[in-house]
Design an enzyme around this catalytic site. Structure first.
Site, mmCIF file in Angstrom:
data_model
loop_
_atom_site.group_PDB
_atom_site.id
_atom_site.type_symbol
_atom_site.label_atom_id
_atom_site.label_comp_id
_atom_site.label_asym_id
_atom_site.label_seq_id
_atom_site.Cartn_x
_atom_site.Cartn_y
_atom_site.Cartn_z
ATOM 1 N N SER A 235 4.049 -9.701 5.364
ATOM 2 C CA SER A 235 3.528 -8.380 5.026
ATOM 3 C C SER A 235 3.441 -8.110 3.528
ATOM 4 C CB SER A 235 4.375 -7.331 5.730
ATOM 5 O OG SER A 235 3.785 -6.081 5.603
ATOM 6 N N HIS A 236 4.230 -7.165 3.029
ATOM 7 C CA HIS A 236 4.126 -6.757 1.633
ATOM 8 C C HIS A 236 4.907 -7.683 0.694
ATOM 9 C CE1 HIS A 236 7.729 -5.059 3.315
ATOM 10 N NE2 HIS A 236 8.236 -4.975 2.104
ATOM 11 N N ASP B 237 -1.929 -3.568 2.412
ATOM 12 C CA ASP B 237 -0.944 -4.587 2.036
ATOM 13 C C ASP B 237 -1.317 -5.981 2.531
ATOM 14 O OD1 ASP B 237 -0.461 -4.125 4.724
ATOM 15 O OD2 ASP B 237 1.667 -4.574 4.556
ATOM 16 N N ASP C 211 -0.739 -7.837 5.132
ATOM 17 C CA ASP C 211 -1.242 -8.051 6.497
ATOM 18 C C ASP C 211 -2.079 -6.886 7.021
ATOM 19 O OD1 ASP C 211 1.051 -6.467 6.578
ATOM 20 O OD2 ASP C 211 1.548 -7.077 8.614
ATOM 21 N N ASP D 210 -1.565 -3.617 7.449
ATOM 22 C CA ASP D 210 -1.091 -2.485 8.251
ATOM 23 C C ASP D 210 -0.664 -1.279 7.407
ATOM 24 O OD1 ASP D 210 1.203 -3.710 7.357
ATOM 25 O OD2 ASP D 210 2.121 -3.980 9.335
ATOM 26 N N ARG D 211 -0.503 -1.468 6.101
ATOM 27 C CA ARG D 211 -0.102 -0.324 5.259
ATOM 28 C C ARG D 211 -1.311 0.303 4.573
ATOM 29 N NH1 ARG D 211 5.673 -1.315 2.400
ATOM 30 N NH2 ARG D 211 6.710 -2.215 4.204
ATOM 31 N N LYS E 254 0.877 -0.141 12.835
ATOM 32 C CA LYS E 254 0.304 0.742 11.829
ATOM 33 C C LYS E 254 -0.989 0.096 11.346
ATOM 34 C CE LYS E 254 3.585 -0.927 8.296
ATOM 35 N NZ LYS E 254 4.724 -1.593 8.956
HETATM 36 C C1 VG1 Z 1 10.088 -1.902 5.486
HETATM 37 C C2 VG1 Z 1 9.768 -0.432 5.619
HETATM 38 C C3 VG1 Z 1 9.533 -0.078 7.075
HETATM 39 C C4 VG1 Z 1 8.411 -0.967 7.637
HETATM 40 C C5 VG1 Z 1 8.765 -2.426 7.419
HETATM 41 C C6 VG1 Z 1 7.663 -3.350 7.846
HETATM 42 O O1 VG1 Z 1 11.288 -2.191 6.193
HETATM 43 O O2 VG1 Z 1 10.800 0.354 5.079
HETATM 44 O O3 VG1 Z 1 9.216 1.293 7.172
HETATM 45 O O4 VG1 Z 1 8.234 -0.726 9.000
HETATM 46 O O5 VG1 Z 1 9.029 -2.669 6.041
HETATM 47 O O6 VG1 Z 1 6.479 -3.083 7.172
HETATM 48 P P1 VG1 Z 1 12.715 -2.321 5.459
HETATM 49 O O7 VG1 Z 1 13.667 -2.699 6.541
HETATM 50 O O8 VG1 Z 1 12.557 -3.352 4.392
HETATM 51 O O9 VG1 Z 1 13.007 -0.996 4.870
HETATM 52 V V1 VG1 Z 1 5.389 -4.328 6.894
HETATM 53 O O10 VG1 Z 1 3.982 -3.631 6.389
HETATM 54 O O11 VG1 Z 1 6.293 -5.148 5.652
HETATM 55 O O12 VG1 Z 1 5.358 -5.216 8.306
HETATM 56 CO CO CO Z 2 2.482 -4.917 6.424
#
Ligand code: VG1
Ligand code: CO
Length: 544
Positions: free
Chosen positions: A113-114, A278, A280, A282-283, A377
């Site tokens: 993801s990010h 982001d 992938d 979803d953000r 998302k």
């Molecule tokens: C983070 C965010 C959370 C989100 C998750 C996955 O998790 O705070 O709200 O659902 O990333 O997003 P954490 O445990 O690091 O706070 V993604 O777009 O990275 O799949």
């Molecule tokens: Co993501």
């Protein structure tokens, strides 16, 4: 086709976090590491023989190698069909859509993801269930259990297939279908929003938009939707080509990591609307000219205006937000007289509520917004929702935000992240906070009176499952909150997240900078948790 059983030993660190298993690429490259986890996923499927799965990822480094390995493992494990995004590209929301549309038994999404990508950065793997959403905790726990017991995995010996062309291949009994997921996804978007209205709005001489794909997965999706279907010029998209290392950047759409976009939007003659997604897809980050919309406010504004959008014209069943997300949407739900649920962090907790038809929209403060159209998302969905709304209202983004605050009050909000701190330090900090919880209610901290102090515990209203230790909450009499959590997606040490929120209806404060409004609360948050003492950090790494 020959299939082999390879002897292996468990790795002890394959427990999925907030969103799948995330580790440095180097860890995934260790012999058997990826294979063990994939075998554990296959072995947890209720019906492995003949199962149909989606497969793809955000295009980051190691995506292609992992896909070819998974194809060969699927062939050896009796999987019936793999539906793969062309060139291995599948955004997370597109994967969710494909699983639902083609009634697959689940999907494997390769993404961190990010998190940044590249040989020295991160890789990840998530598993989604037949509803299209991230596997619930009981499934990720079962996968983890399998990884602790594994002794062998199955893999076929075969020639790699060409995943760069749409087509079908047969590997023994396994059918591999390479599809163009961009088409399916853009059709879904056109079924939700008024594309003609958006097209007319975008053609106006005073409208200019800029979308930053951050060299990540949304590039091809954005090109089809914004350039080909909605007629935007090519230069309306920044960093459109997906790159294995995201161009060296951090594919996290926030004020810190989408700097060029933010600077452009805040310039005197900047565009009317800006957005980013982001790694992938979803953000989302939403910007107007000289205006940043916090994700919590965005969810509240979309909720308040949902009936102006074709897909939601009949109203919303309910809404949900993750616990650290600001209570802005709660105020709107109250006014609309619809239920509002508070869930732990992570999209998997929205799944049951969406499946049961209890909610239509949901979101997280971490730049995640979505609806019942998929079970993830969805970054581009949020962007199109905003564009549809702008096309209806024909007002600047900043006016829409100000008017919303006038009507509902403002939940000023910021998040402070302390990244890559030592695990022991992070755990001691959390323990020390937990020890204080009992004595906090009734205390006065600065100008705030503590109303409650606890650890968030969630009981799923649909299946009754319980999730404990979902973050520390300190709530004040005036509705202000401080939340502390340790991240479940980082790969280096621990990341402490501190979420600050205060509510105001004071006209003077509606124009002020959120950091300014939250200064007193920020001071309390660092003192209470003794952040400097435990982490030796004077400042957060990132403020969003
Ligand atoms: C983070 C965010 C959370 C989100 C998750 C996955 O998790 O705070 O709200 O659902 O990333 O997003 P954490 O445990 O690091 O706070 V993604 O777009 O990275 O799949
Ligand atoms: Co993501």
């Amino acid at each position: 086709m020959q299939t082999n059983s390879i002897k292996t030993k468990p790795f002890k660190d394959q427990k999925p976090g907030t969103s799948g298993l995330r580790k440095p690429v180097k860890t995934f490259q260790k012999a058997h590491y990826l294979e063990n986890f994939v075998q554990a996923i296959f072995d947890t499927l209720p019906e492995k023989q003949g199962a149909k799965l989606a497969l793809g990822g955000d295009g980051r480094y190691y995506n292609r190698e992992a896909i070819l390995t998974i194809i060969h493992m699927a062939a050896a494990n009796g999987i019936g069909e793999l539906m793969i995004g062309k060139s291995g590209i599948l955004s997370t929301p597109a994967a969710s859509h494909i699983i639902r549309k083609y009634e697959l038994d689940g999907g494997i999404i390769l993404s961190a993801s990010h998190n940044p990508g590249g040989p020295d950065k991160d890789f990840g793997i998530k598993f989604n269930t037949p509803n299209g959403g991230p596997a619930a905790e009981k499934i990720t726990d079962a996968i983890y259990q399998k990884t602790l017991e594994i002794s062998e995995y199955k893999i076929a010996e075969a020639q790699p297939c060409n995943i760069d062309k749409v087509g079908e291949f047969q590997y023994g009994d396994l059918l591999v279908r390479v599809i163009d997921s961009v088409v399916d996804y853009s059709e879904l978007m056109q079924s939700l929003f008024d594309f003609n209205l958006i097209r007319d709005y975008l053609a106006r001489p005073d409208t200019q938009i800029l979308f930053d794909a951050m060299h990540a997965v949304t590039g091809p999706y954005a090109e089809m939707i914004f350039n080909d279907i909605l007629g935007c010029p090519k230069n309306a998209i920044l960093r459109a080509d997906p790159l294995p290392d995201f161009g060296g950047g951090h594919p996290d759409p926030n004020l810190a990591h989408a700097k060029q976009l933010v600077d452009t939007l805040f310039a005197d003659a900047g565009p009317t609307f800006g957005a980013a997604s982001d790694g992938d897809g979803d953000r989302n980050m939403i910007l107007g000219h000289q205006c940043f919309v916090t994700p919590s406010d965005s969810l509240a504004i979309l909720t308040a205006n949902a009936t102006q959008i074709p897909a939601y014209k009949n109203g919303l069943a309910g809404v949900a937000r993750s616990m650290p997300t600001s209570a802005a949407v709660d105020k709107v739900a109250e006014k609309l007289n619809i239920p509002c649920y508070e869930t732990p962090t992570g999209w998997k907790f929205f799944g049951n509520l969406l499946d049961a038809g209890k909610i239509t929209l949901c979101g997280e403060e971490s730049f995640g917004t979505g609806s019942s159209h998929v079970r993830e998302k969805d970054g581009l969905w949020a962007v199109l929702f905003w564009l549809n709304l702008l096309a209806v209202k024909k007002q600047p983004v900043s006016d829409i935000v100000q008017q919303h605050w006038q009507q509902f009050g403002r939940n000023a909000y910021v998040r402070h992240d302390y990244e890559a701190i030592e695990n022991d330090a992070a755990n001691s900090l959390v323990d020390s906070l937990i020890n204080q919880l009992g004595s906090l209610p009734g205390k006065r901290l600065g100008i705030y009176d503590v109303q409650y102090a606890d650890e968030f515990r969630y009981e799923d209203p649909i299946d009754g499952s319980i999730s404990e230790h979902q973050g520390i909450r300190i709530g004040f009499e005036d509705g202000s909150r401080i939340i502390y959590r340790l991240s479940g997606t980082g790969t280096q040490g621990a990341t402490l997240r501190v979420y600050l929120e205060t509510y105001t209806t004071d006209d003077n404060k509606l124009k002020k900078d959120a950091n300014e409004l939250l200064k007193p609360l920020a001071k309390i948050s660092t003192e209470l948790a003794q952040i400097e003492h435990f982490t030796q950090r004077e400042q957060p790494t990132v403020i969003t």
